[in-house]
Design a protein around this motif. Structure first.
Motif: not given
Length: 124
Positions: A34-37, A41-43, A48-58
């Protein structure tokens, strides 16, 4: 093991053309880390570009839930293969250790080994 997992996840991600978010989730989930995740996610949030942040997080969050199952299956396969490679016979080991325990209880033997790091069960 960590290097092997990194290479394996990278190879699978490349071969299946998975996104970085999915491969990140696979890697952290396979170790149930979980710590690595959280660090990944913080990285993603910062890099990431603002357009891709939500997609990559999901993608990272969703792929992390399937990975522990694959990690468990992988460990079972490794144990099964190594058991055959090293010719481990659990029944014979249990029988031998039981007989050594009975000898120790009756005072016939103080220690199953001879100081070499091996015991009589391994020599049979």
């Amino acid at each position: 093991m960590l290097i092997f997992a990194t290479v394996l996840v990278g190879a699978v991600g490349t071969a299946l053309r998975l996104s970085p978010g999915v491969t990140t989730g696979m890697f952290t989930g396979s170790f149930t880390n979980t710590a690595a995740l959280a660090a990944a996610l913080e990285y993603i949030k910062s890099a990431a570009s603002p357009q891709l942040v939500q997609q990559m997080l999901a993608e990272s969050r969703s792929s992390v839930f399937s990975s522990p199952t694959l990690g468990v299956i992988g460990m079972i396969l490794v144990i099964t293969v190594l058991r055959r490679v090293w010719k481990i016979d659990y029944a014979a080991e249990a029988s031998c250790m039981t007989s050594i325990g009975q000898q120790s209880a009756s005072g016939q033997s103080d220690y199953p080994g001879d100081g070499s790091g091996r015991n009589r069960c391994h020599d049979r």
